[in-house]
Design a protein around this motif. Structure first.
Motif, PDB file in Angstrom:
ATOM      1  N   LEU A  37       0.835  -1.202   0.000  1.00 54.60           N
ATOM      2  CA  LEU A  37       0.000   0.000   0.000  1.00 54.60           C
ATOM      3  C   LEU A  37       0.871   1.254   0.000  1.00 54.60           C
ATOM      4  O   LEU A  37       0.578   2.221  -0.724  1.00 54.60           O
ATOM      5  CB  LEU A  37      -0.923  -0.001   1.216  1.00 54.60           C
ATOM      6  CG  LEU A  37      -1.882   1.194   1.316  1.00 54.60           C
ATOM      7  CD1 LEU A  37      -2.886   1.167   0.170  1.00 54.60           C
ATOM      8  CD2 LEU A  37      -2.602   1.187   2.666  1.00 54.60           C
ATOM      9  N   ALA A  38       1.953   1.234   0.781  1.00 59.81           N
ATOM     10  CA  ALA A  38       2.849   2.385   0.830  1.00 59.81           C
ATOM     11  C   ALA A  38       3.488   2.649  -0.526  1.00 59.81           C
ATOM     12  O   ALA A  38       3.610   3.800  -0.961  1.00 59.81           O
ATOM     13  CB  ALA A  38       3.927   2.159   1.889  1.00 59.81           C
ATOM     14  N   GLN A  39       3.896   1.599  -1.219  1.00 61.12           N
ATOM     15  CA  GLN A  39       4.496   1.773  -2.532  1.00 61.12           C
ATOM     16  C   GLN A  39       3.468   2.283  -3.548  1.00 61.12           C
ATOM     17  O   GLN A  39       3.792   3.115  -4.400  1.00 61.12           O
ATOM     18  CB  GLN A  39       5.113   0.459  -3.002  1.00 61.12           C
ATOM     19  CG  GLN A  39       6.341   0.062  -2.193  1.00 61.12           C
ATOM     20  CD  GLN A  39       6.988  -1.211  -2.702  1.00 61.12           C
ATOM     21  OE1 GLN A  39       6.304  -2.184  -3.020  1.00 61.12           O
ATOM     22  NE2 GLN A  39       8.308  -1.235  -2.789  1.00 61.12           N
ATOM     23  N   THR A  40       2.251   1.797  -3.439  1.00 61.35           N
ATOM     24  CA  THR A  40       1.179   2.285  -4.322  1.00 61.35           C
ATOM     25  C   THR A  40       0.916   3.762  -4.063  1.00 61.35           C
ATOM     26  O   THR A  40       0.779   4.559  -5.001  1.00 61.35           O
ATOM     27  CB  THR A  40      -0.105   1.478  -4.099  1.00 61.35           C
ATOM     28  OG1 THR A  40       0.159   0.095  -4.370  1.00 61.35           O
ATOM     29  CG2 THR A  40      -1.213   1.963  -5.009  1.00 61.35           C
ATOM     30  N   TRP A  41       0.836   4.141  -2.792  1.00 60.01           N
ATOM     31  CA  TRP A  41       0.654   5.538  -2.408  1.00 60.01           C
ATOM     32  C   TRP A  41       1.786   6.404  -2.955  1.00 60.01           C
ATOM     33  O   TRP A  41       1.555   7.496  -3.484  1.00 60.01           O
ATOM     34  CB  TRP A  41       0.594   5.621  -0.886  1.00 60.01           C
ATOM     35  CG  TRP A  41       0.591   6.993  -0.300  1.00 60.01           C
ATOM     36  CD1 TRP A  41      -0.380   7.948  -0.415  1.00 60.01           C
ATOM     37  CD2 TRP A  41       1.618   7.572   0.523  1.00 60.01           C
ATOM     38  NE1 TRP A  41      -0.029   9.086   0.291  1.00 60.01           N
ATOM     39  CE2 TRP A  41       1.189   8.875   0.873  1.00 60.01           C
ATOM     40  CE3 TRP A  41       2.837   7.099   1.004  1.00 60.01           C
ATOM     41  CZ2 TRP A  41       1.959   9.714   1.684  1.00 60.01           C
ATOM     42  CZ3 TRP A  41       3.603   7.935   1.819  1.00 60.01           C
ATOM     43  CH2 TRP A  41       3.164   9.226   2.136  1.00 60.01           C
ATOM     44  N   GLY A  42       3.013   5.905  -2.868  1.00 63.54           N
ATOM     45  CA  GLY A  42       4.146   6.655  -3.381  1.00 63.54           C
ATOM     46  C   GLY A  42       4.067   6.854  -4.887  1.00 63.54           C
ATOM     47  O   GLY A  42       4.314   7.955  -5.393  1.00 63.54           O
ATOM     48  N   ARG A  43       3.706   5.799  -5.620  1.00 64.49           N
ATOM     49  CA  ARG A  43       3.616   5.909  -7.084  1.00 64.49           C
ATOM     50  C   ARG A  43       2.492   6.843  -7.507  1.00 64.49           C
ATOM     51  O   ARG A  43       2.643   7.619  -8.463  1.00 64.49           O
ATOM     52  CB  ARG A  43       3.430   4.515  -7.686  1.00 64.49           C
ATOM     53  CG  ARG A  43       4.639   3.610  -7.501  1.00 64.49           C
ATOM     54  CD  ARG A  43       4.479   2.291  -8.204  1.00 64.49           C
ATOM     55  NE  ARG A  43       5.655   1.440  -8.000  1.00 64.49           N
ATOM     56  CZ  ARG A  43       5.675   0.357  -7.256  1.00 64.49           C
ATOM     57  NH1 ARG A  43       4.568  -0.046  -6.653  1.00 64.49           N
ATOM     58  NH2 ARG A  43       6.781  -0.339  -7.104  1.00 64.49           N
ATOM     59  N   THR A  87       9.234   3.703  -3.462  1.00 62.73           N
ATOM     60  CA  THR A  87       8.784   3.160  -4.744  1.00 62.73           C
ATOM     61  C   THR A  87       9.863   2.323  -5.424  1.00 62.73           C
ATOM     62  O   THR A  87       9.561   1.565  -6.345  1.00 62.73           O
ATOM     63  CB  THR A  87       8.338   4.280  -5.704  1.00 62.73           C
ATOM     64  OG1 THR A  87       9.463   5.090  -6.060  1.00 62.73           O
ATOM     65  CG2 THR A  87       7.274   5.167  -5.058  1.00 62.73           C
ATOM     66  N   VAL A  88      11.120   2.460  -4.992  1.00 59.07           N
ATOM     67  CA  VAL A  88      12.197   1.714  -5.649  1.00 59.07           C
ATOM     68  C   VAL A  88      12.949   0.794  -4.683  1.00 59.07           C
ATOM     69  O   VAL A  88      13.821   0.028  -5.120  1.00 59.07           O
ATOM     70  CB  VAL A  88      13.210   2.670  -6.325  1.00 59.07           C
ATOM     71  CG1 VAL A  88      12.559   3.388  -7.490  1.00 59.07           C
ATOM     72  CG2 VAL A  88      13.797   3.666  -5.336  1.00 59.07           C
ATOM     73  N   LEU A  89      12.633   0.874  -3.391  1.00 58.48           N
ATOM     74  CA  LEU A  89      13.285   0.000  -2.409  1.00 58.48           C
ATOM     75  C   LEU A  89      12.250  -0.957  -1.837  1.00 58.48           C
ATOM     76  O   LEU A  89      11.321  -0.545  -1.143  1.00 58.48           O
ATOM     77  CB  LEU A  89      13.902   0.832  -1.274  1.00 58.48           C
ATOM     78  CG  LEU A  89      15.085   1.727  -1.662  1.00 58.48           C
ATOM     79  CD1 LEU A  89      15.449   2.655  -0.512  1.00 58.48           C
ATOM     80  CD2 LEU A  89      16.296   0.893  -2.080  1.00 58.48           C
ATOM     81  N   ASP A  90      12.403  -2.235  -2.140  1.00 59.70           N
ATOM     82  CA  ASP A  90      11.462  -3.211  -1.618  1.00 59.70           C
ATOM     83  C   ASP A  90      11.856  -3.584  -0.185  1.00 59.70           C
ATOM     84  O   ASP A  90      13.004  -3.430   0.230  1.00 59.70           O
ATOM     85  CB  ASP A  90      11.441  -4.466  -2.504  1.00 59.70           C
ATOM     86  CG  ASP A  90      12.808  -5.114  -2.618  1.00 59.70           C
ATOM     87  OD1 ASP A  90      13.819  -4.405  -2.454  1.00 59.70           O
ATOM     88  OD2 ASP A  90      12.862  -6.330  -2.877  1.00 59.70           O
ATOM     89  N   ASP A  91      10.898  -4.045   0.575  1.00 59.89           N
ATOM     90  CA  ASP A  91      11.122  -4.514   1.950  1.00 59.89           C
ATOM     91  C   ASP A  91      11.865  -3.465   2.780  1.00 59.89           C
ATOM     92  O   ASP A  91      12.838  -3.760   3.471  1.00 59.89           O
ATOM     93  CB  ASP A  91      11.904  -5.833   1.940  1.00 59.89           C
ATOM     94  CG  ASP A  91      11.617  -6.678   3.178  1.00 59.89           C
ATOM     95  OD1 ASP A  91      10.744  -6.284   3.973  1.00 59.89           O
ATOM     96  OD2 ASP A  91      12.281  -7.708   3.360  1.00 59.89           O
TER      97      ASP A  91
END
Length: 252
Positions: A37-43, A87-91
């Motif tokens: 969800l955080a990565q989606t929010w960032g994108r 958005t570019v760093l997983d985990d």
């Protein structure tokens, strides 16, 4: 026009954030779903910046990100990099102040995603606790993100690095990935204005583990400051653009 575009973005940003915080409550069941969800929010935020304000976020040096656990030490000029980095760093795991966990809804997500929260009321003990929590996160292979200056600094301001980053580096025994940027030119701290242009976030060559704390502390400052100052001056630091490094568009 700048005011109207900034206003449109701010309204859209806070509306999207509120909707995701409320609509995403079922995702609190797991850390993985919260990070998604955080990565989606960032994108979505980067897309809003590009469409409404004309800010394009460009990532450079993505090839420098090592696999597995790593300490990411970034310059901190605005809120933009805190959003863009996820958005570019997983985990990923952020080191942040404990007070953020008290925020309604938002704090719930931070707690569920196992961020490392610093309790500054504990004084010198806070550093030891932070190091232990960070080591536990690193044992799980997380990408630990820290802002060595501890707070946002205006572009071009004299550096104010805290030695705690050197203690953490020595404790973790993993590579440190310096990050230079120029985001403060477009999204200034304590300002509602967003200025069009290209915000560059550059991942520099990693610093290997095992250096003496004082040597590392001088080196991390030198690399981040030189890279950020070069970007502010219009030159690229020692991080070649990655062919997959452009952001600011919704995944399709």
């Amino acid at each position: 026009m700048l005011f109207l575009r900034s206003l449109a973005f701010n309204i859209a940003f806070y509306l999207v954030t509120a909707l995701m915080l409320i609509g995403g409550l079922p995702l609190l069941v797991s850390r993985r779903s919260v990070l998604w969800l955080a990565q989606t929010w960032g994108r979505v935020t980067l897309w809003l910046l590009r469409v409404l304000v004309g800010i394009r976020v460009e990532f450079r040096g993505l090839e420098h990100i090592p696999p597995g656990g790593v300490m990411v030490a970034a310059k901190h000029q605005s809120a933009l990099e805190t959003i863009a980095l996820v958005t570019v760093l997983d985990d990923f795991t952020y080191i942040l102040k404990r007070e953020l966990l008290w925020l309604p809804l938002f704090g719930w997500y931070l707690a569920r995603s196992e961020m490392v929260a610093i309790d500054r009321s504990k004084g010198s003990r806070a550093l030891a606790l932070m190091n232990e929590e960070a080591a536990a996160a690193m044992a799980k292979g997380h990408r630990l993100i820290i802002f060595p200056e501890g707070t946002r600094r205006p572009p071009g301001a004299p550096p104010a690095y805290k030695f705690g980053v050197a203690h953490l580096y020595a404790r973790l025994g993993v590579p440190c990935l310096p990050v230079a940027l120029n985001t403060g030119r477009l999204w200034a701290r304590n300002s509602l204005h967003r200025r069009p242009g290209t915000a560059v976030i550059a991942f520099l060559p990693p610093i290997p583990p095992g250096l003496e704390r004082e040597v590392f502390f001088d080196l991390i400052q030198e690399r981040i400051e030189a890279g950020s100052n070069a970007l502010l001056g219009g030159d690229a630091p020692d991080a070649a653009p990655s062919p997959t490094g452009a952001a600011g568009q919704m995944p399709g």
